[in-house]
Design a protein around this motif. Structure first.
Motif, PDB file in Angstrom:
ATOM      1  N   ARG A  90       0.818  -1.212   0.000  1.00  0.00           N
ATOM      2  CA  ARG A  90       0.000   0.000   0.000  1.00  0.00           C
ATOM      3  C   ARG A  90       0.855   1.267   0.000  1.00  0.00           C
ATOM      4  O   ARG A  90       0.468   2.272  -0.572  1.00  0.00           O
ATOM      5  N   ALA A  91       1.997   1.222   0.645  1.00  0.00           N
ATOM      6  CA  ALA A  91       2.873   2.400   0.691  1.00  0.00           C
ATOM      7  C   ALA A  91       3.446   2.723  -0.682  1.00  0.00           C
ATOM      8  O   ALA A  91       3.820   3.865  -0.950  1.00  0.00           O
ATOM      9  N   ALA A  92       3.499   1.737  -1.560  1.00  0.00           N
ATOM     10  CA  ALA A  92       4.027   1.968  -2.905  1.00  0.00           C
ATOM     11  C   ALA A  92       3.147   2.927  -3.690  1.00  0.00           C
ATOM     12  O   ALA A  92       3.624   3.622  -4.586  1.00  0.00           O
ATOM     13  N   ALA A  93       1.873   2.994  -3.354  1.00  0.00           N
ATOM     14  CA  ALA A  93       0.965   3.890  -4.067  1.00  0.00           C
ATOM     15  C   ALA A  93       1.351   5.344  -3.842  1.00  0.00           C
ATOM     16  O   ALA A  93       1.401   6.136  -4.792  1.00  0.00           O
ATOM     17  N   SER A  94       1.630   5.712  -2.604  1.00  0.00           N
ATOM     18  CA  SER A  94       2.015   7.099  -2.321  1.00  0.00           C
ATOM     19  C   SER A  94       3.337   7.447  -2.975  1.00  0.00           C
ATOM     20  O   SER A  94       3.514   8.541  -3.500  1.00  0.00           O
ATOM     21  N   ALA A  95       4.264   6.510  -2.941  1.00  0.00           N
ATOM     22  CA  ALA A  95       5.565   6.766  -3.549  1.00  0.00           C
ATOM     23  C   ALA A  95       5.437   6.912  -5.064  1.00  0.00           C
ATOM     24  O   ALA A  95       6.067   7.787  -5.661  1.00  0.00           O
ATOM     25  N   ALA A  96       4.608   6.069  -5.676  1.00  0.00           N
ATOM     26  CA  ALA A  96       4.460   6.130  -7.132  1.00  0.00           C
ATOM     27  C   ALA A  96       3.655   7.342  -7.568  1.00  0.00           C
ATOM     28  O   ALA A  96       3.899   7.920  -8.626  1.00  0.00           O
ATOM     29  N   ALA A  97       2.687   7.743  -6.746  1.00  0.00           N
ATOM     30  CA  ALA A  97       1.868   8.909  -7.100  1.00  0.00           C
ATOM     31  C   ALA A  97       2.693  10.185  -7.070  1.00  0.00           C
ATOM     32  O   ALA A  97       2.410  11.127  -7.795  1.00  0.00           O
ATOM     33  N   GLY A  98       3.710  10.208  -6.237  1.00  0.00           N
ATOM     34  CA  GLY A  98       4.615  11.349  -6.203  1.00  0.00           C
ATOM     35  C   GLY A  98       4.092  12.513  -5.397  1.00  0.00           C
ATOM     36  O   GLY A  98       3.062  12.421  -4.734  1.00  0.00           O
ATOM     37  N   PRO A  99       4.793  13.615  -5.475  1.00  0.00           N
ATOM     38  CA  PRO A  99       4.449  14.776  -4.643  1.00  0.00           C
ATOM     39  C   PRO A  99       3.170  15.483  -5.086  1.00  0.00           C
ATOM     40  O   PRO A  99       2.616  16.268  -4.338  1.00  0.00           O
ATOM     41  N   LEU A 100       2.694  15.228  -6.293  1.00  0.00           N
ATOM     42  CA  LEU A 100       1.492  15.900  -6.773  1.00  0.00           C
ATOM     43  C   LEU A 100       0.260  15.498  -5.965  1.00  0.00           C
ATOM     44  O   LEU A 100      -0.585  16.314  -5.651  1.00  0.00           O
ATOM     45  N   ALA A 101       0.174  14.230  -5.630  1.00  0.00           N
ATOM     46  CA  ALA A 101      -0.996  13.723  -4.914  1.00  0.00           C
ATOM     47  C   ALA A 101      -0.904  14.100  -3.445  1.00  0.00           C
ATOM     48  O   ALA A 101       0.078  13.808  -2.785  1.00  0.00           O
ATOM     49  N   GLY A 102      -1.922  14.743  -2.947  1.00  0.00           N
ATOM     50  CA  GLY A 102      -1.939  15.122  -1.542  1.00  0.00           C
ATOM     51  C   GLY A 102      -2.231  13.916  -0.670  1.00  0.00           C
ATOM     52  O   GLY A 102      -1.344  13.307  -0.096  1.00  0.00           O
ATOM     53  N   ALA A 103      -3.480  13.540  -0.584  1.00  0.00           N
ATOM     54  CA  ALA A 103      -3.895  12.396   0.210  1.00  0.00           C
ATOM     55  C   ALA A 103      -4.092  11.204  -0.719  1.00  0.00           C
ATOM     56  O   ALA A 103      -4.727  11.321  -1.756  1.00  0.00           O
ATOM     57  N   THR A 104      -3.529  10.070  -0.335  1.00  0.00           N
ATOM     58  CA  THR A 104      -3.658   8.861  -1.137  1.00  0.00           C
ATOM     59  C   THR A 104      -4.338   7.797  -0.301  1.00  0.00           C
ATOM     60  O   THR A 104      -3.905   7.497   0.804  1.00  0.00           O
ATOM     61  N   ARG A 105      -5.420   7.240  -0.830  1.00  0.00           N
ATOM     62  CA  ARG A 105      -6.150   6.182  -0.142  1.00  0.00           C
ATOM     63  C   ARG A 105      -6.109   4.931  -1.010  1.00  0.00           C
ATOM     64  O   ARG A 105      -6.351   4.992  -2.212  1.00  0.00           O
ATOM     65  N   VAL A 106      -5.787   3.790  -0.399  1.00  0.00           N
ATOM     66  CA  VAL A 106      -5.662   2.531  -1.126  1.00  0.00           C
ATOM     67  C   VAL A 106      -6.640   1.519  -0.531  1.00  0.00           C
ATOM     68  O   VAL A 106      -6.694   1.339   0.675  1.00  0.00           O
ATOM     69  N   ARG A 107      -7.410   0.885  -1.405  1.00  0.00           N
ATOM     70  CA  ARG A 107      -8.279  -0.217  -0.996  1.00  0.00           C
ATOM     71  C   ARG A 107      -7.997  -1.410  -1.886  1.00  0.00           C
ATOM     72  O   ARG A 107      -7.875  -1.273  -3.099  1.00  0.00           O
TER      73      ARG A 107
END
Length: 115
Positions: A61-78
């Protein structure tokens, strides 16, 4: 002898220009702002797709925030039924207003990816 066709209209063009040009400038600024918001939305959707792909491959799940990069503020993974669903959201300013933006992407988990 009749008067010339433009007699009595001196300065009308200057007056019309003075009234219309600020409106045209305001319309141009608003249009550029909308184009900027659309560009930010496209980038946000790309970040959501990158995050979903990263989770689908790694299961982390942490890979999503890293891949989304700095542009994405809040990242939610389900992760449900073998599908990773990533939602990224951010708030932008436009003409002094806060505009919430959100994008969502999903991808099936790869074989071997453990949630």
């Amino acid at each position: 002898m009749p008067p010339p066709p433009c007699a009595g209209q001196d300065g009308v063009v200057a007056l019309e220009s003075a009234l219309v040009l600020p409106l045209v400038a305001l319309l141009l600024v608003a249009l550029l702002g909308v184009v900027g918001l659309l560009s930010a939305q496209l980038s946000l959707e790309q970040a959501a797709r990158a995050g979903a792909r990263a989770v689908a491959v790694t299961g982390d799940r942490a890979a999503a925030s890293a891949a989304a990069g700095p542009l994405a503020g809040a990242t939610r993974v389900r992760i449900t039924a073998g599908v990773a669903k990533v939602t990224v959201s951010v708030e932008r300013r436009w003409l002094g207003l806060r505009v919430p933006m959100q994008a969502e992407a999903s991808a099936p988990l790869e074989p071997g990816a453990r949630p």
